[in-house]
Design a protein around this motif. Structure first.
Motif, PDB file in Angstrom:
ATOM      1  N   LYS A 187      31.155  70.924  12.592  1.00 17.19           N
ATOM      2  CA  LYS A 187      30.222  71.660  13.688  1.00 17.19           C
ATOM      3  C   LYS A 187      29.498  71.698  12.095  1.00 17.19           C
ATOM      4  CE  LYS A 187      31.056  73.829  17.769  1.00 17.19           C
ATOM      5  NZ  LYS A 187      30.149  73.376  18.053  1.00 17.19           N
TER       6      LYS A 187
ATOM      7  N   ASP B 206      30.383  78.505  21.042  1.00 14.93           N
ATOM      8  CA  ASP B 206      29.673  77.857  22.106  1.00 14.93           C
ATOM      9  C   ASP B 206      29.660  78.736  23.738  1.00 14.93           C
ATOM     10  OD1 ASP B 206      28.643  75.589  20.636  1.00 14.93           O
ATOM     11  OD2 ASP B 206      29.616  74.243  21.342  1.00 14.93           O
TER      12      ASP B 206
ATOM     13  N   GLU C  90      27.012  73.447  28.127  1.00 11.38           N
ATOM     14  CA  GLU C  90      26.324  74.310  26.570  1.00 11.38           C
ATOM     15  C   GLU C  90      25.264  75.333  27.340  1.00 11.38           C
ATOM     16  OE1 GLU C  90      26.984  72.748  22.865  1.00 11.38           O
ATOM     17  OE2 GLU C  90      25.516  74.099  22.391  1.00 11.38           O
TER      18      GLU C  90
HETATM   19 MG    MG Z   1      25.864  73.315  19.929  1.00 13.91          MG
END
Ligand code: MG
Ligand code: 4AD
Length: 432
Positions: free
Chosen positions: A328, A346, A355
């Motif tokens: 991330k 998410d 997503e």
């Molecule tokens: Mg993303």
């Protein structure tokens, strides 16, 4: 204001003679009658030309009308229970503004390649019209939600000197001899705005030089990004859930006709409004995947296939939180209980939507943030102003970004994101 009447308003004029301005959507004839489908953007109305009621010249003109010719018709509005609109017009007069020649999109089926090439004309079709109206409704609901909840709109710049979401998807441009990039996300500036305004959001086009040809990637897309001072990850998830519920409820309430045109099964949209979204820890998500026969290791990315597997047990979006730090972005705060994960979330839509939202609590400690930047290969010198936010009254804060086209794709139940924006930009598409 001109006194122009829209097709969507004709119900107010039953028994009256009015004039409508639009285009010929379709036409059917049978002996003494021409049935003209007139569209004006707001709706489609059947205009009936009866041989016994008009001059022979006018009847002949109606016969010659071609698809998408621009026309002005005058006549009397009457109820017609059989038509989707509920009304039709008995034509008295007809003027042709321009006779269209060989309009390329006929009512028969066309392939996506051909339709995308003619996107500037394809927008006129019933289904594309419905999608754009739902997109408009979603954007209106977004602005309304934030305005009613005390958020202040503070837009971020589009030309920026540094990356937000990694350096691999940047569009570079020359800025008077200096390197500049089209923004990937307004977030970093949004954080500065949140420290000034408390609750803020930015909403604009964002850019990613994505070399992926998937059904959900655009190179230019619209992102709405709220950012809130003193919100932690749980507050952020609460906000994302309430926000999605509001948007979906508004579309169900105000755009039922358009959802019907798209033949959208609204069961899961209704469930999204009514039911709580499950919140699943990434580590648990990996275990669920293993039980379903998907062997993504801990630390691996949750991609499209995994999202579909995780979402299939629920009829609402699901929220996956606490992803591995290594996969991330640098600005996400590590979990104080377990630095191997970050306080990210998410939101994955149902029905294979994937997503829709990505967000996190932000790293608010100066030294940690500098270290995380260096670990991500970024030069802290390029982010001096951003680091200032951790020097002058740093507070816990959180936010997220929602991709508008992803949201529209899911709400409309579309396969491909290319139909969710008037003129999509993709790796192999910059025209029209
Ligand atoms: Mg993303
Ligand atoms: O997950 P992403 O990359 O997150 C951010 O950019 C954060 N800075 C947002 C924030 O916290 N303020 O992107 C956010 C969302 C995704 O969930 C997805 O909906 C959409 O933006 N998105 C795309 N939509 C279409 N095409 C693409 N190439 C997209 N990339 C991201």
């Amino acid at each position: 204001m001109s006194s122009k009447i829209s097709v969507s308003e004709v119900g107010r004029y039953v028994g009256q003679e009015i004039t409508l301005k639009g285009w010929l959507y379709n036409k059917r004839s049978s002996g003494k009658l021409h049935f003209l489908q007139l569209r004006d953007g707001s709706g489609i109305i059947q205009c009936v030309v009866f041989k016994g009621e008009v001059s022979p010249e006018l009847f002949d003109l109606a016969d010659k009308l071609t698809q998408e010719s621009s026309i002005i018709v005058t006549g009397t509005i009457r109820e017609d229970k059989r038509s989707p609109l509920g009304f039709e017009m008995g034509v008295k007069d007809l003027q042709v503004v321009q006779m269209a020649k060989d309009y390329p999109i006929s009512p028969k089926e066309h392939g996506p390649e051909f339709l995308m090439h003619n996107r500037h004309l394809w927008l006129r079709s019933l289904k594309q019209n419905a999608i754009l109206k739902i997109r408009d409704e979603i954007i209106f609901a977004i602005r309304e939600y934030f305005h009613n909840h005390g958020f202040v709109l503070a837009d971020s710049p589009i030309l920026t000197p540094a990356a937000c979401e990694g350096t691999s998807t940047l569009f570079e441009t020359d800025y008077f001899g200096e390197k500049a990039f089209l923004t990937q996300s307004g977030q970093l500036y949004g954080e500065a705005s949140a420290m000034a305004l408390g609750k803020t959001y930015c909403f604009g086009p964002t850019f990613r030089a994505e070399k992926s040809k998937t059904r959900r990637h655009l190179t230019e897309f619209w992102m709405v990004e709220p950012e809130v001072a003193y919100n932690d990850l749980d507050d952020n998830m609460d906000l994302a859930e309430d926000f999605i519920k509001y948007i979906v409820a508004q579309v169900l309430k105000n755009r039922a006709a358009e959802l019907k045109i798209l033949e959208r099964d609204t069961t899961k949209l209704q469930a999204t409004v009514d039911k709580k979204f499950p919140r699943i820890d990434y580590t648990d998500a990996i275990e669920i995947l293993h039980k379903k026969g998907n062997n993504t290791p801990w630390g691996g990315d949750i991609g499209g296939d995994e999202e579909t597997l995780l979402g299939e047990d629920y009829d609402t979006p699901i929220m996956i939180h606490r992803y591995p730090t290594a996969i991330k972005a640098f600005y996400m705060k590590q979990d104080p209980q377990n630095p191997k994960v970050v306080l990210a979330v998410d939101v994955i839509g149902p029905e294979g939507a994937g997503e829709i939202i990505g967000g996190s609590q932000r790293e608010d400690d100066y030294d940690t943030l500098v270290r995380r930047m260096k670990e991500s290969g970024l030069d802290p010198a390029g982010y001096d102003w951003y680091l200032d936010l951790r020097k002058y009254g740093s507070v816990p804060h959180s936010g997220f970004g929602m991709g508008i086209e992803r949201m529209v794709r899911w709400v409309c139940g579309l396969q491909h994101v290319r139909e969710t924006i008037p003129f999509p930009r993709m790796m192999d598409k910059i025209r029209p």
